[in-house]
Write a protein that holds these residues in place. Structure first.
Motif, PDB file in Angstrom:
ATOM      1  N   ALA A 168       0.847  -1.081   0.064  1.00  0.00           N
ATOM      2  CA  ALA A 168      -0.172   0.071  -0.106  1.00  0.00           C
ATOM      3  C   ALA A 168       0.860   1.320   0.004  1.00  0.00           C
ATOM      4  CB  ALA A 168      -0.869  -0.086   1.071  1.00  0.00           C
ATOM      5  N   LEU A 169       1.814   1.348   0.956  1.00  0.00           N
ATOM      6  CA  LEU A 169       2.711   2.517   1.048  1.00  0.00           C
ATOM      7  C   LEU A 169       3.415   3.020  -0.439  1.00  0.00           C
ATOM      8  CD1 LEU A 169       4.484   2.027   4.386  1.00  0.00           C
ATOM      9  CD2 LEU A 169       2.690   3.866   3.786  1.00  0.00           C
ATOM     10  N   LEU A 170       3.850   1.651  -0.816  1.00  0.00           N
ATOM     11  CA  LEU A 170       4.563   1.853  -2.412  1.00  0.00           C
ATOM     12  C   LEU A 170       3.812   2.155  -3.371  1.00  0.00           C
ATOM     13  CD1 LEU A 170       7.096  -1.219  -2.197  1.00  0.00           C
ATOM     14  CD2 LEU A 170       7.465   1.146  -1.569  1.00  0.00           C
ATOM     15  N   ILE A 171       2.338   1.960  -3.443  1.00  0.00           N
ATOM     16  CA  ILE A 171       1.488   2.414  -4.492  1.00  0.00           C
ATOM     17  C   ILE A 171       1.075   3.685  -4.232  1.00  0.00           C
ATOM     18  CG2 ILE A 171      -0.846   2.151  -5.167  1.00  0.00           C
ATOM     19  CD1 ILE A 171      -0.415  -1.006  -4.623  1.00  0.00           C
ATOM     20  N   TYR A 172       0.829   4.064  -3.005  1.00  0.00           N
ATOM     21  CA  TYR A 172       0.468   5.522  -2.773  1.00  0.00           C
ATOM     22  C   TYR A 172       1.680   6.462  -2.812  1.00  0.00           C
ATOM     23  CZ  TYR A 172      -3.892   4.511  -0.124  1.00  0.00           C
ATOM     24  OH  TYR A 172      -5.268   4.312   0.120  1.00  0.00           O
ATOM     25  N   ALA A 173       3.059   6.002  -2.557  1.00  0.00           N
ATOM     26  CA  ALA A 173       4.097   6.924  -2.966  1.00  0.00           C
ATOM     27  C   ALA A 173       4.314   7.005  -4.638  1.00  0.00           C
ATOM     28  CB  ALA A 173       5.242   6.262  -2.252  1.00  0.00           C
ATOM     29  N   GLY A 174       4.123   5.916  -5.117  1.00  0.00           N
ATOM     30  CA  GLY A 174       4.198   5.911  -6.616  1.00  0.00           C
ATOM     31  C   GLY A 174       3.291   6.859  -7.447  1.00  0.00           C
ATOM     32  N   LEU A 175       1.979   6.514  -6.778  1.00  0.00           N
ATOM     33  CA  LEU A 175       1.051   7.487  -7.441  1.00  0.00           C
ATOM     34  C   LEU A 175       1.176   8.909  -7.197  1.00  0.00           C
ATOM     35  CD1 LEU A 175      -2.446   5.327  -6.681  1.00  0.00           C
ATOM     36  CD2 LEU A 175      -1.156   5.570  -8.837  1.00  0.00           C
ATOM     37  N   ASP A 176       1.581   9.319  -5.908  1.00  0.00           N
ATOM     38  CA  ASP A 176       1.889  10.555  -5.568  1.00  0.00           C
ATOM     39  C   ASP A 176       2.916  11.197  -6.723  1.00  0.00           C
ATOM     40  OD1 ASP A 176       1.827  13.048  -3.765  1.00  0.00           O
ATOM     41  OD2 ASP A 176       3.801  12.537  -3.316  1.00  0.00           O
ATOM     42  N   GLY A 177       4.142  10.372  -7.079  1.00  0.00           N
ATOM     43  CA  GLY A 177       4.977  10.972  -7.951  1.00  0.00           C
ATOM     44  C   GLY A 177       4.496  11.086  -9.190  1.00  0.00           C
TER      45      GLY A 177
END
Length: 374
Positions: free
Chosen positions: A316-325
């Motif tokens: 979840a954290l990696l998905i949210y971080a990537g989407l933020d990028g």
């Protein structure tokens, strides 16, 4: 495959299932279980099963377990001599609202956020583990099972038979192993499985650990997924790949840049125990974050996490971080090399100060991780 409630009850009866295990996880990813008689399954599916004393943030009887029918699997290897079926569960309030600290729900929300942006994600995680001799009480020894190194073959590799057994166990529950081999440490092993959607991939990671533990126990061994179980051997990682799908290649650089921007703040959850930082120290100079925008499934790969992490929270954290990028149009060149905290205390300092972490994780999850290392 998906089932109706009637089909599930009929299947359980046809297969002579003696026990149904409802599986769920706390915020840290520790497996929890509630065991039901098959006769109780229809009632559990219709109205949930009350959970007593699971969370200090909810009144007694306020939380319910709801079995997810599409996760129904027979686990013939779970308990010797007893046919067991397993269902993963969601945790909800009596009102029907999801329990915010349910890590499976947190990942479901992240996956939906990606869908809302037009991305069809897949994920996989390669979990390294050690096989150690076990004493009569099941406690691990401090000497690895063998002295083999990366890619060594039998007879130097003494774990090949157990890995084959784990692969058969995984295939029995619909998980497709791709290959397995000896790891780089003496007594260290890895099995690589086919990618899946993020929630299914996290479910598979948990089933994988369970299968390895069970096979090791049946062989008189102890399996350790700890990040640094042996002082003189290399640590064990949980190597995560996330793909945006075939159409996502042109967004991978921004996704990668988002992961790099937030990696410092996420480390407390990707590397949640003190031995995690012993392992990070020994691999600090390796290339821990990579990406590609080419090939059938362009992906970002992160090699810093370890299996002390909760896969649901990690994905979840990696998905949210990537989407933020992607939202911010970040570019790899705009980011410096990733900074990894050197201690668990430093990691929690960054997490505590992070607006990103507060935006994507409930306060009770953040506090559970902080309390776990006090």
């Amino acid at each position: 495959m998906p089932y109706t409630a009637e089909e599930a009850a009929e299947l359980v009866e046809q297969e002579d299932v003696e026990c149904i295990r409802l599986a769920f996880f706390d915020a840290l990813g520790h497996p929890k279980s509630l065991f039901l008689s098959p006769s109780v399954l229809p009632r559990a599916l219709a109205g949930g099963v009350p959970m007593e004393e699971f969370s200090a943030d909810a009144a007694p009887g306020e939380l319910l377990l709801f079995p997810q029918l599409h996760t129904l699997q027979g686990l013939d290897w779970y308990r010797e001599g007893e046919k067991t079926a397993r269902l993963y569960c969601s945790i909800r309030h009596r009102s029907g609202a999801p329990f915010a600290a349910d890590s499976r729900y947190i990942l479901q929300r992240a996956e939906q956020a990606a869908r809302d942006m037009g991305f069809s994600l897949t994920a996989d995680g390669i979990q390294e583990f050690y096989l150690l001799p076990a004493d009569a009480g099941g406690r691990p020894g401090r000497v690895p099972q063998d002295g083999a190194q990366a890619w060594d073959a039998p007879p130097a590799d003494k774990g090949a038979g157990l890995r084959e057994e784990v692969c058969r166990m995984l295939q029995d529950v619909g998980i497709r192993p791709l290959f397995h081999c000896h790891g780089g440490g003496a007594g260290q092993h890895r099995i690589v499985c086919r990618p899946a959607g993020p929630v299914e991939a996290a479910d598979n990671a948990m089933t994988f650990r369970e299968a390895v533990y069970t096979a090791a126990h049946h062989s008189g061994l102890y399996a350790s997924f700890a990040p640094k179980p042996l002082i003189r051997q290399r640590g064990s990682g949980f190597f995560i790949r996330i793909s945006l799908g075939r159409a996502g290649g042109r967004y991978m650089e921004a996704f990668f840049a988002g992961v790099i921007r937030h990696i410092r703040d996420m480390t407390a959850f990707l590397n949640p125990v003190r031995p995690s930082y012993e392992r990070l120290g020994e691999i600090r100079n390796e290339k821990l974050c990579t990406w590609t925008g080419e090939g059938a499934l362009p992906y970002v790969e992160l090699r810093s996490p370890d299996s002390a992490a909760n896969p649901y929270i990690a994905f979840a954290l990696l998905i949210y971080a990537g989407l933020d990028g992607i939202r911010k149009g970040l570019m790899q060149g705009e980011r410096q090399a990733p900074y990894f905290p050197k201690t668990v205390e430093e990691a929690h300092h960054f997490a505590r100060e992070s607006d990103f972490i507060r935006d994507v994780l409930p306060a009770q999850v953040i506090e559970a991780y902080r309390q776990s290392v006090l």
